[in-house]
Design an enzyme around this catalytic site. Sequence first.
Site, PDB file in Angstrom:
ATOM      1  N   LYS A 208       0.856  -1.195   0.000  1.00  0.00           N
ATOM      2  CA  LYS A 208       0.000   0.000   0.000  1.00  0.00           C
ATOM      3  C   LYS A 208       0.891   1.244   0.000  1.00  0.00           C
ATOM      4  O   LYS A 208       1.748   1.417   0.883  1.00  0.00           O
ATOM      5  CB  LYS A 208      -0.886  -0.040   1.248  1.00  0.00           C
ATOM      6  CG  LYS A 208      -2.173   0.718   1.119  1.00  0.00           C
ATOM      7  CD  LYS A 208      -3.058   0.371   2.309  1.00  0.00           C
ATOM      8  CE  LYS A 208      -4.306   1.202   2.363  1.00  0.00           C
ATOM      9  NZ  LYS A 208      -5.011   1.003   3.621  1.00  0.00           N
TER      10      LYS A 208
HETATM   11  C1  E4P Z   1      -8.173   2.329   3.532  1.00  0.00           C
HETATM   12  O1  E4P Z   1      -7.522   1.413   3.110  1.00  0.00           O
HETATM   13  C2  E4P Z   1      -8.068   2.878   4.881  1.00  0.00           C
HETATM   14  O2  E4P Z   1      -7.490   1.911   5.728  1.00  0.00           O
HETATM   15  C3  E4P Z   1      -9.383   3.197   5.521  1.00  0.00           C
HETATM   16  O3  E4P Z   1     -10.484   2.787   4.762  1.00  0.00           O
HETATM   17  C4  E4P Z   1      -9.465   4.540   6.140  1.00  0.00           C
HETATM   18  O4  E4P Z   1     -10.717   4.673   6.736  1.00  0.00           O
HETATM   19  P1  E4P Z   1     -11.049   5.766   7.851  1.00  0.00           P
HETATM   20  O5  E4P Z   1     -11.332   7.050   7.147  1.00  0.00           O
HETATM   21  O6  E4P Z   1     -12.252   5.218   8.538  1.00  0.00           O
HETATM   22  O7  E4P Z   1      -9.846   5.848   8.737  1.00  0.00           O
END
Ligand code: E4P
Length: 217
Positions: free
Chosen positions: A87
């Site tokens: 990622k």
């Molecule tokens: C995406 O891969 C992130 O981990 C995640 O969806 C972020 O979500 P949040 O805005 O609830 O922290």
Amino acid sequence: MKFFIDTANLKHIGEAKDLGILAGVTTNPSLMAKEGISGDEAIRGHYEKICQLVEGDVSAEVLSVSYGDMIKEGEKLASIHPNIVVKIPMIKDGVKALKYFSDKGIRTNCTLVFSAGQALLAAKAGARYVSPFLGRLDDISTDGLSLIEDIRIIYDNYLYETEILAASIRHPMHIIECAKIGVDVITSPLTPILNLLNHPLTEKGLAQFLSDAKKLS
Ligand code: E4P
């Protein structure tokens, strides 16, 4: 549409897996910190556990932000298990890193995407997944779903193979709207997934059936 779970919590991952519909996991540094995971060895060990638990892609985020460091870190993460997807944040060095990994056949998830232009760059650089953050846009009174619609149109126009992974899901309606748009994957915490199950008429109907069933024996 595939369902991923957005957590580093092994219990939640296990519960979603038991539903039989789980196709993958996404994590981020905040989610790892929430589980008290810190240090290279602990992080590696935790990803190993997640990969053993789930058959499917597991996104592991780099902590570095320079091209060279992202490459080193991403290669280490990718070596943990064949299902690891590296990622990478949507920054200039990140786009270069996406291209590097794509050329090497290492799958990536481009994270922190908040505009159609960013999603276009991620696809051009060969990201396997692009993660538009729906809830965080809604949080600042911006229409997250309309961004996802735009990305769908752009990717379909050019037949990009990058999969749209709708992230930052807050509630079941986000999941349903994403399905209507035709995203490839949603990643959600456990609760919005479980809340898809609920309907008062289902509960009422089942109670009635169970009560009438007693009259049958
Ligand atoms: C995406 O891969 C992130 O981990 C995640 O969806 C972020 O979500 P949040 O805005 O609830 O922290």
